[in-house]
Design an enzyme around this catalytic site. Structure first.
Site, PDB file in Angstrom:
ATOM      1  N   ASP A  14      -5.239 -11.011  10.714  1.00  0.00           N
ATOM      2  CA  ASP A  14      -6.332 -10.059  10.478  1.00  0.00           C
ATOM      3  C   ASP A  14      -7.607 -10.400  11.235  1.00  0.00           C
ATOM      4  OD1 ASP A  14      -4.898  -8.431   8.505  1.00  0.00           O
ATOM      5  OD2 ASP A  14      -5.103 -10.176   7.188  1.00  0.00           O
TER       6      ASP A  14
ATOM      7  N   HIS B   4      -2.246  -4.036  12.958  1.00  0.00           N
ATOM      8  CA  HIS B   4      -3.291  -4.252  13.955  1.00  0.00           C
ATOM      9  C   HIS B   4      -4.079  -2.956  14.119  1.00  0.00           C
ATOM     10  CE1 HIS B   4      -0.730  -7.715  15.876  1.00  0.00           C
ATOM     11  NE2 HIS B   4      -1.040  -7.917  14.615  1.00  0.00           N
TER      12      HIS B   4
END
Length: 512
Positions: free
Chosen positions: A28, A63
């Site tokens: 992340d 993503h």
């Protein structure tokens, strides 16, 4: 210092045209937005990225990319460069491919303005397939772990890898989608084995014939390729290797058991390059936030509930399988461990600086007291353990509500400034490390101002910060340092060493 060397096959003085993007945290950190920027800028400069190669993980990746005109897509299996016209995606043999999730992702991406995304996608024939039966079994096991969950994404990734280790000959692979009889047999065997272990209700749906039909449609929509394909890609122009998750979740070097079943280091990308006769012909770009985050259970030494509340992430909320998204101060010890695990990086992309600027630097708490400093040694000499820990806690509390940096831990009264990587395969040793980290206290230092972040991070990780990200769009990125750093050519001429070789499959300890 990180051990650096020029890998075999690298031509001295030549800057490689390929880039490996790897997350130096728990995931992340913004790999997707960095890959999108690299591809967009390369195209604008007339040397477009030919393809994004995915080299680990599967449909669990998330993503997030926001284009300059405001379109948003969460890339899972398709490469995060897909918004750039002409940039293809290759799912390498190291990927775990979920055809059903891929079809849904392609539909969303097409709705976001990318025409025919599956027509621009190639898949290695030997890539493992994640099926609805893997997903159902994964979720059944995770429900049974309550309250001691590991933080699974619930996408069947660990189940796919575990089944392939236990039954390599019967594991469905992408190439099987061209052979309906074999595909039906391996899917039936998979479903029946999991039903025998977990009970028929856990893996009852969908029907095998429905899976066969969907997987055949997948094979018709994409191009299945062989071992020579990556070499042809690499020789045809710049390529970006896009990793998934983060080094601190690596199956061998993460904090066991709170890890993934995937090799999240650049090892798979290095292997693809070496197999193509291009060992060392890619630069390593490590990605970190200006603060450390973790989605789900497991060690997060610098975690701060007030930071978690102050820095919500619109794309990372509490999920039914992973659990809560957690935030802490920049953990230089953990990120430095990730750098040491992989043998170094050539450059750093520092992201989420907009959040850091919004929150501001840590308030001044007097002379910085951190493990190993003269002030800390003096404090250690003067105070007993209880009083020392209380002093450290009070200093940390004063630094909170603003972002700080942690250069050291205190574990059982012992100063720790660096974590030593262990050889891959020692999960018992990694579990002991996890236990130590559960007892660790961060010692926080204030950050003078926002301008200090690049130098601070570069010093801590012993690599230059070359790309700064102040938001999710490509236009929010700026190159930092010497000209061309942070773009497809990072301005670094040497390669870096890779991690130790992975142990043979026979040495792996299955874990779910």
């Amino acid at each position: 210092m990180s051990h650096r060397h020029v890998p075999p096959g690298h031509v001295p003085g030549r800057v490689p045209g390929h880039v490996i993007v790897v997350d130096l945290g728990f995931g992340d950190a913004g790999k997707g937005t960095v890959v999108d920027h690299l591809c967009a800028r390369a195209a604008a400069r007339g040397r477009p990225v030919r393809a994004v190669i995915r080299f680990n993980g599967g449909a669990q990746a998330a993503h997030n990319v926001v284009t300059d005109d405001g379109r948003h897509h969460t890339f899972a299996q398709i490469g995060s460069g897909a918004f750039t016209a002409g940039t293809a995606t290759h799912l390498s043999r190291h990927m775990l491919v979920d055809p059903l999730a891929l079809a849904a992702e392609a539909d969303h991406l097409e709705a976001a303005g990318v025409p025919g995304p599956l027509a621009r996608l190639t898949v290695h024939r030997d890539a493992l397939l994640t099926t609805p039966y893997h997903v159902a079994a994964n979720r059944a096991r995770e429900r049974a772990r309550v309250p001691a969950r590991h933080g699974s994404c619930g996408m069947g990734i660990g189940e796919t890898a575990a089944y392939a280790l236990a039954h390599p000959e019967d594991s469905p692979r992408a190439g099987d989608c061209l052979a309906p009889a074999r595909l039906r047999r391996v899917l039936t065997t998979l479903r029946d084995r999991l039903a025998d272990e977990l009970g028929p209700p856990a893996v009852a749906a969908p029907a095998v014939d429905d899976c066969v039909a969907a997987f055949r449609a997948f094979a018709d929509a994409v191009e299945l390729v062989d071992d020579g394909y990556v070499g042809r890609l690499l020789r045809g122009g710049p390529v970006v290797f896009e990793g998934a998750q983060g080094v601190l979740l690596d199956e061998w070097h993460g904090f066991h058991p709170y890890t993934t079943w995937s090799t999240t280091t650049p090892a798979n990308a290095d292997k693809l390059l070496a197999d193509a006769g291009m060992a060392g012909e890619a630069l390593r770009l490590g990605v970190v936030r200006a603060y450390t985050t973790r989605h789900g259970a497991g060690p997060l030494v610098t975690e701060d509930a007030e930071l978690t509340a102050a820095l919500p992430d619109v794309h990372n909320g509490t999920g039914p399988w992973q659990g809560a998204f957690r935030v802490g101060h920049f953990d230089a010890v953990a990120h430095r461990y990730a750098v040491d695990v992989i043998g170094g990086v050539d450059a750093i992309a520092l992201t989420h600086l907009d959040s850091a600027a919004r929150l501001g630097p840590a308030a001044h708490v007097g002379p910085a007291v951190y493990v190993g400093s003269a002030a800390h040694i003096d404090m250690t000499a003067r105070l007993d353990r209880a009083a020392r820990l209380d002093a450290v806690a009070r200093l940390g509390a004063a630094a909170r509500r603003r972002l700080a940096v942690c250069r050291a831990y205190e574990i059982d009264g012992v100063p720790v400034t660096r974590l030593a990587p262990r050889p891959p395969g020692d999960l018992v040793g990694q579990a002991r490390l996890t236990s130590r980290l559960a007892r660790a206290r961060p010692v926080l230092e204030p950050v003078p101002d926002a301008a200090a972040w690049p130098g601070l991070v570069g010093e801590a990780l012993e690599a230059p910060v070359t790309l700064l990200s102040h938001g999710p769009r490509s236009r929010d990125k700026i190159s930092y340092g010497p000209r061309n750093r942070g773009e497809i050519s990072l301005g670094v001429t040497s390669g870096v060493s890779g991690p130790p070789a992975s142990p043979p499959a026979s040495a792996r300890v299955p874990r779910r």
